[in-house]
Design a protein around this motif. Structure first.
Motif, short mmCIF file in Angstrom:
data_model
loop_
_atom_site.label_atom_id
_atom_site.label_comp_id
_atom_site.label_asym_id
_atom_site.label_seq_id
_atom_site.Cartn_x
_atom_site.Cartn_y
_atom_site.Cartn_z
N ASP A 253 0.83 -1.21 0.00
CA ASP A 253 0.00 0.00 0.00
C ASP A 253 0.87 1.26 0.00
O ASP A 253 0.53 2.25 -0.68
CB ASP A 253 -0.92 0.01 1.22
N TYR A 254 1.95 1.24 0.76
CA TYR A 254 2.82 2.42 0.85
C TYR A 254 3.36 2.79 -0.54
O TYR A 254 3.43 3.97 -0.90
CB TYR A 254 3.97 2.17 1.81
N TYR A 255 3.73 1.79 -1.31
CA TYR A 255 4.31 2.05 -2.64
C TYR A 255 3.27 2.05 -3.76
O TYR A 255 3.63 2.12 -4.94
CB TYR A 255 5.41 1.02 -2.93
N ASN A 256 1.98 1.98 -3.38
CA ASN A 256 0.89 2.02 -4.36
C ASN A 256 1.06 0.97 -5.46
O ASN A 256 0.85 1.25 -6.65
CB ASN A 256 0.78 3.42 -4.99
N LEU A 257 1.45 -0.22 -5.05
CA LEU A 257 1.60 -1.30 -6.01
C LEU A 257 0.25 -1.99 -6.18
O LEU A 257 -0.25 -2.65 -5.28
CB LEU A 257 2.65 -2.31 -5.51
N ASP A 258 -0.33 -1.78 -7.32
CA ASP A 258 -1.68 -2.28 -7.57
C ASP A 258 -1.63 -3.73 -8.06
O ASP A 258 -1.90 -4.03 -9.22
CB ASP A 258 -2.37 -1.39 -8.60
N PHE A 259 -1.27 -4.62 -7.12
CA PHE A 259 -1.19 -6.04 -7.48
C PHE A 259 -2.60 -6.63 -7.55
O PHE A 259 -3.39 -6.50 -6.62
CB PHE A 259 -0.40 -6.82 -6.43
N ASP A 260 -2.90 -7.27 -8.68
CA ASP A 260 -4.19 -7.93 -8.79
C ASP A 260 -4.14 -9.27 -8.05
O ASP A 260 -3.10 -9.67 -7.50
CB ASP A 260 -4.60 -8.13 -10.24
N LYS A 261 -5.26 -9.98 -8.04
CA LYS A 261 -5.36 -11.23 -7.30
C LYS A 261 -4.33 -12.24 -7.78
O LYS A 261 -3.68 -12.93 -6.99
CB LYS A 261 -6.76 -11.81 -7.43
N GLU A 262 -4.14 -12.30 -9.10
CA GLU A 262 -3.21 -13.27 -9.67
C GLU A 262 -1.78 -12.99 -9.23
O GLU A 262 -1.03 -13.89 -8.88
CB GLU A 262 -3.31 -13.22 -11.20
N GLU A 263 -1.42 -11.70 -9.21
CA GLU A 263 -0.05 -11.35 -8.81
C GLU A 263 0.17 -11.58 -7.32
O GLU A 263 1.25 -12.00 -6.89
CB GLU A 263 0.24 -9.90 -9.17
N GLN A 264 -0.86 -11.29 -6.53
CA GLN A 264 -0.74 -11.54 -5.10
C GLN A 264 -0.57 -13.03 -4.82
O GLN A 264 0.24 -13.42 -3.97
CB GLN A 264 -1.97 -11.01 -4.35
N GLU A 265 -1.30 -13.84 -5.53
CA GLU A 265 -1.16 -15.29 -5.38
C GLU A 265 0.25 -15.73 -5.76
O GLU A 265 0.82 -16.63 -5.14
CB GLU A 265 -2.20 -16.02 -6.23
N LEU A 266 0.80 -15.06 -6.76
CA LEU A 266 2.16 -15.39 -7.19
C LEU A 266 3.18 -15.09 -6.09
O LEU A 266 4.06 -15.91 -5.80
CB LEU A 266 2.50 -14.59 -8.45
N VAL A 267 3.06 -13.93 -5.47
CA VAL A 267 3.99 -13.58 -4.39
C VAL A 267 3.88 -14.59 -3.26
O VAL A 267 4.88 -15.01 -2.67
CB VAL A 267 3.71 -12.15 -3.87
N ASP A 268 2.66 -15.01 -2.95
CA ASP A 268 2.46 -16.02 -1.91
C ASP A 268 3.13 -17.34 -2.29
O ASP A 268 3.77 -17.98 -1.47
CB ASP A 268 0.97 -16.25 -1.66
N LYS A 269 2.95 -17.74 -3.54
CA LYS A 269 3.50 -19.02 -3.99
C LYS A 269 5.03 -19.04 -3.94
O LYS A 269 5.64 -20.07 -3.67
CB LYS A 269 3.03 -19.33 -5.41
N TRP A 270 5.65 -17.89 -4.19
CA TRP A 270 7.10 -17.85 -4.29
C TRP A 270 7.80 -17.49 -2.98
O TRP A 270 8.95 -17.91 -2.75
CB TRP A 270 7.53 -16.87 -5.38
#
Length: 554
Positions: A253-270
């Motif tokens: 949120d601080y860096y205004n990174l507009d990660f969609d659901k797919e990208e958020q899932e990716l960060v979790d997976k990795w």
């Protein structure tokens, strides 16, 4: 906008030079309440060094004038009585060289830090720092301080207490044995003295905190005796380092990174899914991995080219001695094989205290994998812990370790570069060469055939090899349309082209079993898994022993 503190462990610099800080100062009071002599074991790159430097900055009388730098942290509004009350003696044992005379190297390093400590606080002690071993110097210093400087309270902080000892263990087992067993071993005597200092009524040593990545060296030099309270598996300290989901959300949120659901899932997976207590469900992200990923977005507005940061890759040699005997694989290799075949391993408990030569025992080996971050807690039911690989980054690293071990022991040689090229052809050209190449390699490596016991074996090695490539994120037994797919391949997010997803249904035939029934079963499963998934392709692969009898798109 604040800078990403990727690779930064200087706490004062983080606060003073406009770096983003994930506030862990709320743990200060919890640590004070929990005990005076503490140690914490966590995997590499979780932020342990920064945390220790935060403790130094908070407790050290030298930094009292810089208190205002804490103004945006929890502790600024909730200071404890012990704020800036200590003379801090800090060591970082990763700075000790393992080349040449390691006893001398260790003493010289420690004595330099002790000398710096005395000079920083203008403490006048009569001691021959140049010629005495470190434990004797420290003993003299503390004895004289207890007489001449009765009001001084000392806090000893040790970062990476086991780093150089682990390096010695990998490269010279005889030297390691001498350093933990010999009465004259300086490293052992140093910790023996620390233990004695914690028990003395008049000792200036009032607090101690140190960190490492495994319990091996600590157990070996203290014979398993309690030198402090272990925070490692205590639920209260699950998130003492690392990044929680809320902390991650605050960062994004601080860096205004507009990660969609797919990208958020990716960060979790990795990068997510570490748990450090069986009694908790809060998962932890690896600090270095998250900063590495976010920093790439801030710099080039896309994920890094290699989703596995080189700084978290582990040297497979550090575990090889645990799975090899006389250049042959032992029972611990079976543990790793099971991990890839089924996706998890089980144990009754995480062992907190065992030495290097006990680590070869299966249950201790599983605990060591946990401490090093290769596996983490998945669930605890009916008195049994289920442990799994936490994320795709660690899956890649474990796969590298597994493949290197097979190669070094001449058990299973496969050209991983050629394998990866065939996998690229699957991704970009929809060619099934990768399965034919794998089957050909199995056929050519007769030494591996005795290990081929069924579908799970084939599946485990395919998953390991798929994980070595940066083309796909690999899944095992992923729930898909009310079923569980054997292997899923999802294109890595750093690949710009739109590539298909793959679901692989793997079957294994007994010696005289007909193929028709298995093939029909696989077709029905693929049809179910790919229903309403236009971007997903199904692949059926059928083996009998080490021979592939069927491979086709469905």
């Amino acid at each position: 906008m604040k800078k990403i503190p990727y690779g930064i462990s200087d706490f004062k610099a983080v606060l003073n030079e406009n770096f983003y800080y994930i506030d862990k100062t709320a743990f200060i009071e919890k640590l004070e309440d929990y005990g005076r002599f503490l140690y914490l074991i966590r995997p590499r790159r979780f932020g342990k060094s920064l945390f220790l430097n935060m403790l130094d900055f908070y407790y050290n009388v030298r930094w009292e004038e810089d208190w205002e730098l804490f103004k945006d942290t929890h502790i600024y509004n909730h200071p404890t009585k012990e704020k800036h009350a200590y003379h801090v003696l800090k060591f970082d044992f990763s700075a000790v060289s393992t080349m040449g005379d390691v006893d001398n190297n260790f003493s010289n390093y420690c004595n330099r830090e002790i000398d710096l400590f005395l000079n920083n606080y203008n403490i006048k002690i009569d001691v021959d720092i140049q010629n005495l071993p470190a434990h004797e110097v420290l003993d003299i210093v503390f004895k004289q301080m207890s007489k001449k400087y009765k009001d001084i309270k000392v806090y000893i902080i040790i970062d990476e207490y086991d780093n150089f000892m682990n390096n010695i263990l990998v490269n010279d087992k005889v030297l390691y044995q001498n350093m933990v067993a010999s009465k004259e071993a300086i490293y052992k005597e140093f910790f023996k003295l620390l233990k004695a200092l914690t028990n003395q009524n008049d000792s200036p040593l009032k607090r101690m905190f140190f960190t490492g990545v495994s319990p091996l060296a600590l157990f070996d030099v203290t014979s398993g005796s309690n030198i402090g309270k272990n925070l490692t598996n205590v639920p209260l300290f699950n998130s003492i380092v690392g990044i929680t989901r809320d902390e991650y959300k605050g960062l994004v949120d601080y860096y205004n990174l507009d990660f969609d659901k797919e990208e958020q899932e990716l960060v979790d997976k990795w990068y997510n899914n570490y748990i450090f207590s069986k009694n908790i469900t809060q998962t932890i992200y690896n600090t270095d991995m998250v900063f590495y990923y976010v920093d790439s977005y801030l710099q080039i507005n896309q994920p890094p080219n290699d989703l596995v940061d080189i700084n978290v890759r582990s040297d497979y040699k550090k575990l090889r001695y645990l799975i090899e005997e006389n250049n042959k694989l032992n029972g611990n290799f079976t543990v790793l094989k099971e991990l890839f075949q089924t996706g998890y391993i089980t144990t009754t408990k995480i062992h907190e205290s065992f030495g290097a030569y006990e680590a070869i025992q299966s249950e201790n080996f599983k605990s060591l994998l946990y401490y090093l971050g290769y596996i983490t807690i998945d669930s605890f039911k009916f008195g049994e812990l289920r442990l799994k690989i936490p994320n795709q980054t660690m899956r890649t690293i474990v796969a590298e370790f597994l493949q290197n071990s097979l190669k070094v022991t001449q058990m299973f040689k496969i050209d991983t570069e050629e394998f990866n090229l065939t996998l690229v052809r699957l991704a970009y050209q929809n060619k099934l060469d990768v399965f034919h190449y794998f089957a050909k390699s199995l056929d050519e490596n007769s030494s591996i055939r005795d290990f081929i016991t069924g579908e799970q074996f084939i599946k485990g090695y395919l998953i390991a090899l798929f994980s070595l490539s940066g083309v796909f994120v690999v899944g095992s037994e992923v729930e898909t349309n009310k079923g569980y797919a054997d292997i899923t391949l999802t294109p890595s997010p750093n690949i710009p082209e739109k590539l298909p997803n793959y679901i692989i249904e793997l079957k294994y035939l007994s010696k005289d079993e007909k193929i028709d029934k298995k093939l029909q079963e696989a077709k029905e499963q693929i049809e179910q898994y790919t229903k309403n998934k236009p971007d997903t392709k199904g692949i059926i692969v059928i083996f009998r022993n080490w021979k592939m009898e069927h491979c086709q798109f469905e």
